[in-house]
Design a protein around this motif. Structure first.
Motif, short mmCIF file in Angstrom:
data_model
loop_
_atom_site.label_atom_id
_atom_site.label_comp_id
_atom_site.label_asym_id
_atom_site.label_seq_id
_atom_site.Cartn_x
_atom_site.Cartn_y
_atom_site.Cartn_z
N LEU A 134 0.67 -1.14 -0.06
CA LEU A 134 -0.10 -0.14 -0.07
C LEU A 134 0.86 1.33 0.04
O LEU A 134 0.62 2.11 -0.75
CB LEU A 134 -0.82 -0.09 1.12
N ASN A 135 1.69 1.37 0.82
CA ASN A 135 2.64 2.54 1.04
C ASN A 135 3.55 2.77 -0.20
O ASN A 135 3.90 3.87 -0.66
CB ASN A 135 3.50 2.47 2.22
N ASN A 136 3.84 1.70 -0.90
CA ASN A 136 4.85 1.51 -2.27
C ASN A 136 3.89 2.17 -3.13
O ASN A 136 4.32 3.05 -3.97
CB ASN A 136 5.34 0.13 -2.43
N ILE A 137 2.63 1.63 -3.15
CA ILE A 137 1.85 2.39 -4.23
C ILE A 137 1.45 3.72 -4.31
O ILE A 137 1.56 4.56 -5.17
CB ILE A 137 0.39 1.60 -4.36
N LEU A 138 1.15 4.23 -2.67
CA LEU A 138 1.01 5.57 -2.64
C LEU A 138 2.39 6.45 -2.91
O LEU A 138 2.33 7.43 -3.44
CB LEU A 138 0.70 5.82 -1.26
N ARG A 139 3.38 5.88 -2.86
CA ARG A 139 4.86 6.54 -3.04
C ARG A 139 4.88 6.81 -4.53
O ARG A 139 5.21 7.90 -5.13
CB ARG A 139 6.17 5.78 -2.47
N ASN A 140 4.68 5.90 -5.20
CA ASN A 140 4.72 5.59 -6.63
C ASN A 140 3.54 6.70 -7.36
O ASN A 140 3.71 7.35 -8.76
CB ASN A 140 4.47 4.33 -7.43
N LEU A 141 2.61 6.85 -6.64
CA LEU A 141 1.46 7.87 -7.38
C LEU A 141 1.76 9.31 -6.85
O LEU A 141 0.81 10.18 -6.68
CB LEU A 141 0.02 7.42 -6.80
N ASN A 142 3.07 9.35 -6.06
CA ASN A 142 3.60 10.66 -5.45
C ASN A 142 2.47 11.28 -4.22
O ASN A 142 1.86 12.55 -4.45
CB ASN A 142 3.39 11.81 -6.54
N LEU A 143 1.76 10.19 -3.58
CA LEU A 143 0.94 10.51 -2.62
C LEU A 143 1.52 10.50 -0.90
O LEU A 143 0.79 9.88 -0.33
CB LEU A 143 -0.42 9.64 -2.80
#
Length: 296
Positions: A134-143
């Motif tokens: 989850l956190n990796n996805i948020l990082r990749n989305l610049n969130l």
């Protein structure tokens, strides 16, 4: 002669029950009664010393136990409310049988089929702060702004435990509610339509009262289950950090079986107290819910 043959025939059927009854008494009643005895002792699993009600006095003065009880109350109240509201909403939306609804019912119910331990470990891997999906996805989305320590911050992790439990169990609540909705005769809705009742009026004055038996079952099952909540807490946070998310069941396990030293007598006192509290809450809640039930 006939009476003797009848008695022999009845004994034959009873003989099928005896093995199950034997194991039930051996593995349920005997340990339960032993737990009551050992709750009055200082017991380490090998030797025991009778201490009277000291374990119970310690229990009500133990800040960690009180914190665990507070966490358990939080989990129980929030999960029971959210799970039953969602279960009812899903049931109303998917009550009519069709291909699309049947597929959605299956998808919503499916998490309940899986082991809660397995689900807990999967979500723990997904929500891990550094390598979690989850956190990796948020990082990749610049969130990065909404990245949270999902399992290391007690204020957040308590709600994660609630969300995972609701996600798994809401489908079971939905199925019971669908059965309750399908037991309501159509003539009530038809009569209400002739009187000009709106959908909301039908929901409030027909559906809510007549689905009360299903509501009682759902509330009682979720209440009893969440007062003993263990798997989700143990797998997601282990009760941490610093025991801040422990439920009373996790505290009981930690005291009895962890490396902190076996305190089985104290653990037995906690288990007995849990049983009494859950029994009292169950009786009171059942009595209150039964009063509002209406026979269709």
């Amino acid at each position: 002669m006939m009476k003797r043959k009848k008695a022999v025939r009845e004994l034959k059927w009873i003989s099928f029950v005896i093995p199950a009854l034997f194991f039930y008494i051996l593995f349920f009643w005997v340990p339960s009664l032993e737990s009551i005895y050992y709750s009055f002792t200082k017991w380490d699993g090998v030797t025991s010393e009778f201490v009277g009600i000291k374990n119970y006095i310690r229990l009500f003065h133990d800040k960690q136990i009180m914190e665990s009880i507070g966490n358990t109350v939080f989990y129980t109240v929030t999960i029971v409310i959210i799970q039953n509201v969602l279960g009812f909403a899903f049931a109303v939306l998917l009550e009519k049988s069709c291909l699309k609804n049947n597929i959605l019912r299956t998808l919503i119910f499916m998490p309940y089929v899986f082991s809660s331990l397995l689900i807990g470990y999967v979500f723990k891997f997904m929500l891990e702060s550094n390598i979690g999906a989850l956190n990796n996805i948020l990082r990749n989305l610049n969130l990065e702004g909404i990245i949270l320590p999902w399992l290391s911050n007690p204020s957040v992790s308590r709600w994660v435990i609630v969300a995972v439990t609701v996600w798994q169990c809401a489908g079971y609540t939905m199925v019971i509610n669908i059965a309750g909705l399908q037991s309501i005769p159509d003539m009530y809705y038809e009569a209400a339509s002739l009187d000009g009742a709106t959908k909301m009026q039908k929901l409030i004055h027909i559906t809510f009262p007549l689905i009360a038996p299903a509501t009682t079952i759902n509330v009682m099952l979720s209440l009893i289950g969440n007062l003993q909540i263990y798997n989700q807490v143990y797998t997601l946070t282990g009760g941490g950090p610093a025991h801040k998310t422990e439920s009373i069941a996790v505290t009981l396990y930690r005291l009895g079986f962890s490396s902190e030293g076996a305190q089985w007598g104290y653990g037995a006192a906690i288990a007995v107290a849990m049983f009494v509290i859950i029994l009292m809450i169950t009786i009171i809640t059942t009595t209150l819910l039964r009063k509002r039930e209406v026979e269709a």
